[in-house]
Design a protein around this motif. Structure first.
Motif, PDB file in Angstrom:
ATOM      1  N   SER A  41       0.818  -1.213   0.000  1.00 21.27           N
ATOM      2  CA  SER A  41       0.000   0.000   0.000  1.00 21.27           C
ATOM      3  C   SER A  41       0.851   1.261   0.000  1.00 21.27           C
ATOM      4  O   SER A  41       0.494   2.269  -0.615  1.00 21.27           O
ATOM      5  CB  SER A  41      -0.953   0.004   1.200  1.00 21.27           C
ATOM      6  N   ALA A  42       2.001   1.212   0.661  1.00 18.64           N
ATOM      7  CA  ALA A  42       2.877   2.391   0.696  1.00 18.64           C
ATOM      8  C   ALA A  42       3.461   2.681  -0.678  1.00 18.64           C
ATOM      9  O   ALA A  42       3.583   3.845  -1.088  1.00 18.64           O
ATOM     10  CB  ALA A  42       3.991   2.184   1.717  1.00 18.64           C
ATOM     11  N   PHE A  43       3.800   1.624  -1.415  1.00 19.84           N
ATOM     12  CA  PHE A  43       4.324   1.826  -2.767  1.00 19.84           C
ATOM     13  C   PHE A  43       3.198   2.279  -3.697  1.00 19.84           C
ATOM     14  O   PHE A  43       3.379   3.173  -4.522  1.00 19.84           O
ATOM     15  CB  PHE A  43       4.964   0.529  -3.280  1.00 19.84           C
ATOM     16  N   ALA A  91       4.787  -5.630  -5.434  1.00 19.84           N
ATOM     17  CA  ALA A  91       4.456  -4.329  -4.853  1.00 19.84           C
ATOM     18  C   ALA A  91       4.225  -3.282  -5.940  1.00 19.84           C
ATOM     19  O   ALA A  91       3.365  -2.403  -5.813  1.00 19.84           O
ATOM     20  CB  ALA A  91       5.570  -3.880  -3.918  1.00 19.84           C
ATOM     21  N   ALA A  92       4.985  -3.393  -7.039  1.00 18.20           N
ATOM     22  CA  ALA A  92       4.899  -2.395  -8.109  1.00 18.20           C
ATOM     23  C   ALA A  92       3.650  -2.550  -8.966  1.00 18.20           C
ATOM     24  O   ALA A  92       3.377  -1.697  -9.821  1.00 18.20           O
ATOM     25  CB  ALA A  92       6.143  -2.477  -8.991  1.00 18.20           C
ATOM     26  N   ARG A  93       2.883  -3.588  -8.739  1.00 13.63           N
ATOM     27  CA  ARG A  93       1.613  -3.714  -9.453  1.00 13.63           C
ATOM     28  C   ARG A  93       0.565  -2.757  -8.865  1.00 13.63           C
ATOM     29  O   ARG A  93      -0.397  -2.371  -9.549  1.00 13.63           O
ATOM     30  CB  ARG A  93       1.115  -5.158  -9.383  1.00 13.63           C
ATOM     31  N   CYS A  94       0.792  -2.373  -7.621  1.00 15.73           N
ATOM     32  CA  CYS A  94      -0.207  -1.548  -6.935  1.00 15.73           C
ATOM     33  C   CYS A  94      -0.348  -0.138  -7.503  1.00 15.73           C
ATOM     34  O   CYS A  94      -1.475   0.347  -7.685  1.00 15.73           O
ATOM     35  CB  CYS A  94       0.119  -1.486  -5.444  1.00 15.73           C
ATOM     36  N   PRO A  95       0.733   0.589  -7.795  1.00 12.63           N
ATOM     37  CA  PRO A  95       0.561   1.971  -8.258  1.00 12.63           C
ATOM     38  C   PRO A  95      -0.204   2.100  -9.568  1.00 12.63           C
ATOM     39  O   PRO A  95      -0.802   3.141  -9.831  1.00 12.63           O
ATOM     40  CB  PRO A  95       2.010   2.463  -8.422  1.00 12.63           C
ATOM     41  N   VAL A  96      -0.164   1.052 -10.417  1.00 11.89           N
ATOM     42  CA  VAL A  96      -0.712   1.174 -11.767  1.00 11.89           C
ATOM     43  C   VAL A  96      -2.047   0.451 -11.931  1.00 11.89           C
ATOM     44  O   VAL A  96      -2.473   0.126 -13.032  1.00 11.89           O
ATOM     45  CB  VAL A  96       0.307   0.657 -12.809  1.00 11.89           C
ATOM     46  N   MET A 114      -0.308 -10.567  -6.208  1.00 10.42           N
ATOM     47  CA  MET A 114      -0.691 -11.974  -6.098  1.00 10.42           C
ATOM     48  C   MET A 114      -1.336 -12.283  -4.746  1.00 10.42           C
ATOM     49  O   MET A 114      -1.993 -13.301  -4.594  1.00 10.42           O
ATOM     50  CB  MET A 114       0.540 -12.857  -6.312  1.00 10.42           C
ATOM     51  N   TYR A 115      -1.125 -11.380  -3.781  1.00 10.43           N
ATOM     52  CA  TYR A 115      -1.649 -11.608  -2.425  1.00 10.43           C
ATOM     53  C   TYR A 115      -2.703 -10.574  -2.039  1.00 10.43           C
ATOM     54  O   TYR A 115      -2.988 -10.378  -0.865  1.00 10.43           O
ATOM     55  CB  TYR A 115      -0.499 -11.609  -1.418  1.00 10.43           C
ATOM     56  N   GLN A 116      -3.257  -9.877  -3.063  1.00 10.51           N
ATOM     57  CA  GLN A 116      -4.340  -8.927  -2.826  1.00 10.51           C
ATOM     58  C   GLN A 116      -3.949  -7.848  -1.819  1.00 10.51           C
ATOM     59  O   GLN A 116      -4.733  -7.434  -0.992  1.00 10.51           O
ATOM     60  CB  GLN A 116      -5.595  -9.662  -2.326  1.00 10.51           C
ATOM     61  N   GLY A 117      -2.705  -7.375  -1.911  1.00 10.91           N
ATOM     62  CA  GLY A 117      -2.228  -6.414  -0.920  1.00 10.91           C
ATOM     63  C   GLY A 117      -2.345  -4.960  -1.325  1.00 10.91           C
ATOM     64  O   GLY A 117      -1.893  -4.084  -0.592  1.00 10.91           O
ATOM     65  N   CYS A 118      -2.925  -4.649  -2.490  1.00 13.72           N
ATOM     66  CA  CYS A 118      -2.980  -3.276  -2.983  1.00 13.72           C
ATOM     67  C   CYS A 118      -4.184  -2.531  -2.413  1.00 13.72           C
ATOM     68  O   CYS A 118      -5.260  -3.093  -2.252  1.00 13.72           O
ATOM     69  CB  CYS A 118      -3.053  -3.263  -4.506  1.00 13.72           C
ATOM     70  N   GLU A 119      -3.961  -1.241  -2.139  1.00 10.72           N
ATOM     71  CA  GLU A 119      -5.037  -0.386  -1.624  1.00 10.72           C
ATOM     72  C   GLU A 119      -4.977   0.977  -2.301  1.00 10.72           C
ATOM     73  O   GLU A 119      -4.792   2.005  -1.665  1.00 10.72           O
ATOM     74  CB  GLU A 119      -4.911  -0.224  -0.102  1.00 10.72           C
ATOM     75  N   GLY A 120      -5.114   0.975  -3.617  1.00 14.11           N
ATOM     76  CA  GLY A 120      -5.086   2.239  -4.355  1.00 14.11           C
ATOM     77  C   GLY A 120      -3.721   2.495  -4.960  1.00 14.11           C
ATOM     78  O   GLY A 120      -2.703   1.964  -4.513  1.00 14.11           O
ATOM     79  N   GLY A 121      -3.702   3.357  -6.010  1.00  9.40           N
ATOM     80  CA  GLY A 121      -2.454   3.674  -6.690  1.00  9.40           C
ATOM     81  C   GLY A 121      -2.481   5.069  -7.272  1.00  9.40           C
ATOM     82  O   GLY A 121      -3.516   5.749  -7.283  1.00  9.40           O
TER      83      GLY A 121
END
Length: 700
Positions: A472-474, A588-593, A598-605
């Motif tokens: 999420s931080a990235f 982690a870099a999938r989150c910003p874009v 793979m572990y559903q860890g993204c919270e916005g980008g």
């Protein structure tokens, strides 16, 4: 049928004839024969200079796009490309022999009948009107005159009209005729002769005057070219005396009739033809790329810088440049013309060529380092710019790859990737949690008076304050999280990681900090160091290739003049980081874009619509320097990596503004979609649970 060796009777006869003719009229003087024994005239082939046994004829090198046929440009000192004899039209072979040596296939290097004929003609005319040099002797003279290992003074000495030089020429011609076939000598002659207008060799001449290959020459065209060899500077129909060229063509046609190679009627019809020149000039160097593809110049410029760094082509830059311009290399570049065109189109939609802001952009292939495109909204050239405008609209400065006067540009939060990599490599998993405040006071020193002399960055928005993992931080680009993470892992390890992935410190101040102050260089994680789109694209290409770093490469293959492959064209790769570490960083870099880990860890980008526009798995990051002085975006799939930096290369104090970032995101998505069209959709390999979850510790 094997030709018998030159026997003693022939040699004595030759000596007697030469003794009676004299230097001025037959160019083979008696004086030089009288002290020369039979063994001297019969010099062994092994004693010939290497230049004659393996002629070092300078040949142009050609640079093609990655399709292997689209010419980007050529490099040469002399416009020459050797061709085998079977690729020369028969009428061209006949014409050159009729013009220069009609008895070429009858004599053995020195033509006794030709000597007598020259003597008679010159005596009758009272001046030297005919020479006795055979085609083989002319070939010897041409080779010695073009030997690259000789100084200009030595070349003049090798071809000056003296008794000693003429004896040497005769000896060498006799030796060559014993070892080489007539066809081999004729082919070598056709490839070394100068035809005027800067064209060396029959292939270059055919292209220069008629824009065709030597195999396609007509009778009239062949006769014209053959006639130029005697006086290429004065009879050149493009820059000299066209009437003299036509007159000389008629002479060659008449000689072909006398030699029984041509019917008189055919000769008359060819002689009556008007000059049908279709001149074309072979481009030379990067400034001569096709006008419709001026943007190729920046790639070409970078290619030459790469070539100059390759030891395979010489021990010094001068030697490498000499090899490029004389070595006859065929170079297939990595430049993809379609991808390049798409890149230029997207860049130009954001900024025109005369806009103060530039958008240098690079496209790299993960796993090989091959560069598919380099574009910027500038015209490649040295034309004068309006007063006060440095790099616009014209420039030859390397705005995309850096070097020379270009140190690079700040890429902002795209550098947070290196902190993620360093942290995971140090054993910190992706779900490492920290409650990130709006501002954090670090232990790193700062030149500013605030925060007690300590570096104290803030988040771009208070909306991102709070508890975060690396995912999420990235994704949300939380500055205080990464300042804290840099303290935990060590700023020096972050700097070292960036260097491992190919970030070059071109600015002297950055170089000093990297070498002597890396431990205290906390702000490095926020991208304060200057970089280039090429370095940045290649760094992200490295993680997309499971941590396999490859040196940026401008070529697919290179072959020398003999058709042998050159190893310098092969990718230069190494495992920069462990595969699982690279996979964790990609996750982690999938989150910003706008992609999902793979572990559903993204919270916005920060560029969430990129994934939807592209329609395939993608990783990447945006970046803004302080005050939005620059805006950056990097995106990568397993097959492609793109980086673009919006900047004013002439004035770092002129901010591009944050609004351009959204347009850049759209441009990169559309570019990648076109470049990947037809390629299979590939997903990234997920990281192990060890790098994702285990040994997680909550930050204080």
């Amino acid at each position: 049928m094997t030709r018998p060796p030159l026997n003693k009777i022939m040699t004595v006869l030759l000596a007697g004839l030469l003794a009676g003719l004299g230097l001025a009229v037959a160019a083979l003087p008696a004086a030089l024969v009288y002290g020369v024994g039979l063994s001297a005239l019969a010099a062994p082939y092994s004693e010939l200079p290497n230049t004659l046994r393996t002629p070092p004829t300078p040949q142009r090198s050609n640079l093609y796009a990655n399709d292997g046929s689209t010419l980007i440009t050529s490099f040469y000192q002399e416009d020459r490309a050797d061709v085998p004899l079977h690729e020369v039209a028969p009428v061209m072979r006949q014409a050159i022999l009729a013009a220069e040596d009609a008895r070429f296939y009858q004599h053995r290097g020195v033509d006794l009948r030709g000597v007598i004929r020259a003597f008679t003609a010159n005596q009758r005319g009272g001046e030297v009107r005919q020479g006795a040099s055979t085609l083989t002797m002319q070939y010897v003279r041409n080779v010695l005159a073009s030997d690259p290992r000789l100084t200009e003074q030595q070349r003049r000495a090798a071809t000056e009209v003296t008794s000693a030089r003429k004896v040497q020429e005769v000896r060498y011609a006799l030796a060559l005729e014993r070892e080489l076939s007539k066809d081999e000598i004729l082919a070598r002659y056709l490839n070394i002769a100068y035809f005027g207008a800067g064209a060396y060799g029959v292939a270059a001449a055919s292209k220069r005057y008629f824009t065709k290959s030597p195999a396609e020459l007509t009778l009239a065209e062949a006769a014209l070219l053959a006639g130029l060899v005697r006086s290429p500077h004065t009879h050149d129909p493009l820059n000299g005396d066209a009437d003299a060229a036509v007159s000389r063509r008629a002479y060659v046609l008449d000689q072909m009739v006398q030699a029984g190679q041509l019917a008189a009627g055919d000769a008359a019809r060819a002689a009556a033809e008007p000059l049908r020149l279709r001149p074309s000039e072979t481009p030379n160097d990067c400034a001569a790329v096709p006008a419709a593809h001026n943007d190729w110049g920046f790639f070409c410029d970078w290619f030459t810088r790469w070539w100059n760094s390759q030891e395979a082509f010489g021990s010094t830059v001068d030697e490498r440049q000499l090899a490029l311009r004389r070595g006859g290399y065929s170079i297939v570049a990595s430049l993809d013309a379609a991808v390049q065109q798409a890149t230029v189109g997207q860049v130009s939609r954001i900024y025109p060529t005369d806009h103060p802001h530039a958008l240098p952009t690079a496209v790299v292939q993960p796993g090989t380092g091959r560069v598919l495109a380099m574009a910027v909204n500038r015209t490649y050239g040295v034309q004068e710019n309006p007063a006060g405008w440095k790099n616009r609209p014209n420039t030859v400065n390397q705005l995309v790859a850096g070097g020379g006067a270009i140190q690079g540009y700040q890429a902002g939060s795209t550098f947070k990737l290196f902190t993620v990599l360093a942290a995971v490599e140090a054993g910190m998993p992706l779900n490492t949690v920290f409650d990130a405040p709006d501002r954090i006071i670090t232990r790193f020193p700062s030149g500013e008076a605030s925060c007690g002399g300590r570096w104290c960055p803030r988040n771009a928005s208070s909306r991102v304050d709070g508890e975060h993992t690396m995912w999420s931080a990235f994704g949300q680009s939380v500055n205080t999280y990464f300042a804290w993470l840099t303290e935990r892992v060590g700023a020096d390890r972050v700097v070292e990681m960036a260097e491992r992935l190919g970030i070059v410190f071109r600015a002297a101040s950055d170089e000093r900090l990297a070498r002597h102050g890396a431990r205290e260089w906390g702000p490095f994680t926020l991208g304060v160091s200057a970089t280039t789109p090429l370095d940045l694209a290649n760094a992200y290409a490295t993680v997309a290739a499971d941590g396999r770093w490859c040196a940026p490469l401008p070529v697919v293959r290179i072959t020398d003049a003999a058709g042998r492959p050159v190893a310098a064209a092969s990718p230069d790769c190494r495992q920069a980081v462990a595969r699982d570490v690279a996979r964790a960083a990609v996750d982690a870099a999938r989150c910003p874009v706008g992609d999902r880990s793979m572990y559903q860890g993204c919270e916005g980008g920060t560029a969430e619509d990129l994934r939807a526009r592209l329609g395939r798995p993608v990783a990447g990051k945006t970046g803004s320097s302080e005050g939005y002085g620059t805006e950056s975006i990097v995106a990568a799939t397993p097959q492609l990596a793109v980086a673009a930096i919006a900047t004013n290369p002439d004035d770092p104090q002129d901010p591009v503004g944050h609004a351009v970032q959204k347009r850049m995101t759209t441009a990169v998505a559309e570019l990648m979609s076109l470049a990947l069209q037809g390629q299979p959709v590939r997903d990234f390999v997920p990281p192990s649970e060890v790098t994702a979850f285990e040994t997680a510790r909550r930050g204080e």
